[in-house]
Design a protein around this motif. Structure first.
Motif, PDB file in Angstrom:
ATOM      1  N   ASP A 115     -63.309  63.527 -32.740  1.00 35.09           N
ATOM      2  CA  ASP A 115     -62.363  62.367 -32.920  1.00 35.09           C
ATOM      3  C   ASP A 115     -61.017  62.968 -33.233  1.00 35.09           C
ATOM      4  O   ASP A 115     -60.609  64.179 -33.184  1.00 35.09           O
ATOM      5  N   GLY A 116     -60.031  61.917 -33.674  1.00 31.91           N
ATOM      6  CA  GLY A 116     -58.570  62.437 -33.797  1.00 31.91           C
ATOM      7  C   GLY A 116     -58.095  63.338 -35.032  1.00 31.91           C
ATOM      8  O   GLY A 116     -57.650  64.308 -34.827  1.00 31.91           O
ATOM      9  N   ALA A 117     -59.166  63.195 -36.131  1.00 26.04           N
ATOM     10  CA  ALA A 117     -58.890  64.081 -37.181  1.00 26.04           C
ATOM     11  C   ALA A 117     -59.296  65.526 -36.982  1.00 26.04           C
ATOM     12  O   ALA A 117     -58.854  66.500 -37.346  1.00 26.04           O
ATOM     13  N   GLN A 118     -60.391  65.535 -35.895  1.00 29.08           N
ATOM     14  CA  GLN A 118     -60.790  67.115 -35.396  1.00 29.08           C
ATOM     15  C   GLN A 118     -59.921  67.509 -34.607  1.00 29.08           C
ATOM     16  O   GLN A 118     -59.552  68.995 -34.550  1.00 29.08           O
ATOM     17  N   LEU A 119     -59.256  66.681 -33.659  1.00 31.02           N
ATOM     18  CA  LEU A 119     -58.406  67.245 -32.642  1.00 31.02           C
ATOM     19  C   LEU A 119     -56.708  67.520 -33.091  1.00 31.02           C
ATOM     20  O   LEU A 119     -56.271  68.033 -32.485  1.00 31.02           O
ATOM     21  N   ALA A 120     -56.558  66.621 -33.738  1.00 30.97           N
ATOM     22  CA  ALA A 120     -55.186  66.570 -34.231  1.00 30.97           C
ATOM     23  C   ALA A 120     -54.900  66.227 -35.703  1.00 30.97           C
ATOM     24  O   ALA A 120     -54.387  65.068 -36.186  1.00 30.97           O
ATOM     25  N   PRO A 121     -55.546  66.922 -36.863  1.00 31.19           N
ATOM     26  CA  PRO A 121     -55.565  66.771 -38.229  1.00 31.19           C
ATOM     27  C   PRO A 121     -54.136  66.513 -38.645  1.00 31.19           C
ATOM     28  O   PRO A 121     -53.968  65.867 -39.425  1.00 31.19           O
ATOM     29  N   GLY A 122     -53.053  66.993 -38.125  1.00 28.51           N
ATOM     30  CA  GLY A 122     -51.878  66.767 -38.410  1.00 28.51           C
ATOM     31  C   GLY A 122     -51.316  65.376 -38.563  1.00 28.51           C
ATOM     32  O   GLY A 122     -50.491  64.888 -39.393  1.00 28.51           O
ATOM     33  N   LEU A 123     -51.808  64.558 -37.568  1.00 27.62           N
ATOM     34  CA  LEU A 123     -51.582  62.974 -37.892  1.00 27.62           C
ATOM     35  C   LEU A 123     -52.023  62.203 -39.233  1.00 27.62           C
ATOM     36  O   LEU A 123     -51.095  61.433 -39.652  1.00 27.62           O
ATOM     37  N   ILE A 124     -52.963  62.926 -39.885  1.00 25.76           N
ATOM     38  CA  ILE A 124     -53.374  62.267 -41.238  1.00 25.76           C
ATOM     39  C   ILE A 124     -52.061  62.686 -42.257  1.00 25.76           C
ATOM     40  O   ILE A 124     -51.592  61.730 -42.934  1.00 25.76           O
ATOM     41  N   GLY A 125     -51.576  63.891 -42.049  1.00 25.45           N
ATOM     42  CA  GLY A 125     -50.331  64.238 -43.151  1.00 25.45           C
ATOM     43  C   GLY A 125     -49.277  63.397 -42.823  1.00 25.45           C
ATOM     44  O   GLY A 125     -48.586  63.031 -43.486  1.00 25.45           O
ATOM     45  N   ILE A 126     -48.786  63.045 -41.599  1.00 28.20           N
ATOM     46  CA  ILE A 126     -47.773  62.166 -41.113  1.00 28.20           C
ATOM     47  C   ILE A 126     -47.985  61.100 -41.464  1.00 28.20           C
ATOM     48  O   ILE A 126     -46.922  60.134 -42.077  1.00 28.20           O
ATOM     49  N   ALA A 127     -49.224  60.381 -41.456  1.00 31.04           N
ATOM     50  CA  ALA A 127     -49.637  59.018 -41.929  1.00 31.04           C
ATOM     51  C   ALA A 127     -49.259  58.934 -43.581  1.00 31.04           C
ATOM     52  O   ALA A 127     -48.555  57.979 -44.046  1.00 31.04           O
ATOM     53  N   VAL A 128     -49.585  59.912 -44.249  1.00 32.34           N
ATOM     54  CA  VAL A 128     -49.437  60.105 -45.689  1.00 32.34           C
ATOM     55  C   VAL A 128     -47.971  59.998 -45.976  1.00 32.34           C
ATOM     56  O   VAL A 128     -47.378  59.348 -46.875  1.00 32.34           O
ATOM     57  N   LEU A 129     -47.214  60.816 -45.490  1.00 27.59           N
ATOM     58  CA  LEU A 129     -45.691  61.007 -45.409  1.00 27.59           C
ATOM     59  C   LEU A 129     -45.175  59.539 -45.185  1.00 27.59           C
ATOM     60  O   LEU A 129     -44.159  59.304 -45.826  1.00 27.59           O
ATOM     61  N   ALA A 130     -45.429  58.867 -44.168  1.00 27.24           N
ATOM     62  CA  ALA A 130     -44.892  57.475 -43.808  1.00 27.24           C
ATOM     63  C   ALA A 130     -45.107  56.659 -44.922  1.00 27.24           C
ATOM     64  O   ALA A 130     -44.107  55.767 -45.413  1.00 27.24           O
ATOM     65  N   VAL A 131     -46.259  56.435 -45.586  1.00 32.48           N
ATOM     66  CA  VAL A 131     -46.478  55.975 -46.780  1.00 32.48           C
ATOM     67  C   VAL A 131     -45.557  56.331 -47.934  1.00 32.48           C
ATOM     68  O   VAL A 131     -44.970  55.287 -48.615  1.00 32.48           O
ATOM     69  N   ALA A 132     -45.484  57.501 -48.340  1.00 29.01           N
ATOM     70  CA  ALA A 132     -44.782  57.765 -49.271  1.00 29.01           C
ATOM     71  C   ALA A 132     -43.059  57.640 -49.028  1.00 29.01           C
ATOM     72  O   ALA A 132     -42.490  57.259 -50.264  1.00 29.01           O
ATOM     73  N   ALA A 133     -42.914  57.605 -47.859  1.00 34.15           N
ATOM     74  CA  ALA A 133     -41.359  57.155 -47.527  1.00 34.15           C
ATOM     75  C   ALA A 133     -41.131  55.790 -47.772  1.00 34.15           C
ATOM     76  O   ALA A 133     -39.800  55.665 -48.298  1.00 34.15           O
ATOM     77  N   VAL A 134     -42.009  55.149 -47.925  1.00 34.85           N
ATOM     78  CA  VAL A 134     -41.689  53.336 -48.271  1.00 34.85           C
ATOM     79  C   VAL A 134     -41.323  53.436 -49.919  1.00 34.85           C
ATOM     80  O   VAL A 134     -40.183  52.958 -49.994  1.00 34.85           O
TER      81      VAL A 134
END
Length: 217
Positions: free
Chosen positions: A50-69
């Protein structure tokens, strides 16, 4: 567009981007078959990455986007513009990671290692093919939304509300300080604690039209 609506649009853009990025990591990006040996027999089983295994960096970017709000309304000026640059770079990184996972999927030999099944005795099958899905495109969409939110932060900084703005007096750029105002009145020779009393007493001492009262009154 009002300040509140503009911030609502910004928050919606970032939150949707974060949701798309996170959702992409929960989906299967690539799959293949591996050989599993046990009890003297060998068989093949399908495995998915899945994407978490192939591109784990996307999870960190998602968290950053929420914090940016939350950060977008807590800061202003240069700090908000710096936040915008960070969000733009994070969104661009999300687009790159998702596109790389879609255009350059792992090989059949790499998937067991990425998914951790190699430690369980799974081995790649010579000549095995890798099937890919369109799930990374959801990550691309999420990255573009986050990137767009960062651009909005940069371009609309002065039009966005910020925390504490409701305490500012209309037409001024800084909050009203009651204590400081009182000291300024004292410096001007006015006692703010008795001004109203003296003014009322003065009105009582004067008759209609502002003329002083006489004893006959």
């Amino acid at each position: 567009m009002s300040r509140g609506r503009l911030f609502g649009f910004l928050a919606l853009t970032l939150l949707l981007g974060a949701l798309a990025l996170w959702g992409s990591t929960r989906l299967t990006w690539a799959s293949t078959e591996v050989a599993v040996t046990g009890h003297g027999t060998t068989g093949t089983v399908p495995i998915d990455a899945d994407g978490a295994q192939l591109a784990p960096g996307l999870i960190g970017i998602a968290v950053l986007a929420v914090a940016a709000v939350a950060a977008a309304i807590a800061v202003s000026g240069i700090a908000r513009r710096v936040l915008g640059v960070i969000v733009v770079l994070a969104g661009a990184a999300g687009v790159y990671l998702a596109l790389a996972g879609w255009l350059s999927p792992p090989t059949a030999a790499e998937i067991p290692r990425l998914t951790g099944t190699a430690a369980a005795g799974a081995a790649p099958i010579p000549g095995a093919t890798v099937a890919t899905t369109a799930a990374p495109l959801l990550g691309v969409l999420g990255g573009l939304l986050v990137l767009g939110g960062g651009v909005l932060l940069l371009l609309a900084d002065k039009r966005l509300p910020r925390m504490g703005a409701r305490y500012e007096a209309p037409g001024t750029g800084r909050p009203v300080d009651a204590e400081r105002s009182a000291w300024e009145e004292l410096d001007a020779g006015v006692d703010p604690t008795t001004e109203g009393t003296y003014a009322g007493a003065e009105r009582d001492e004067r008759g209609p039209g502002g003329s002083p009262r006489t004893g006959a009154d």
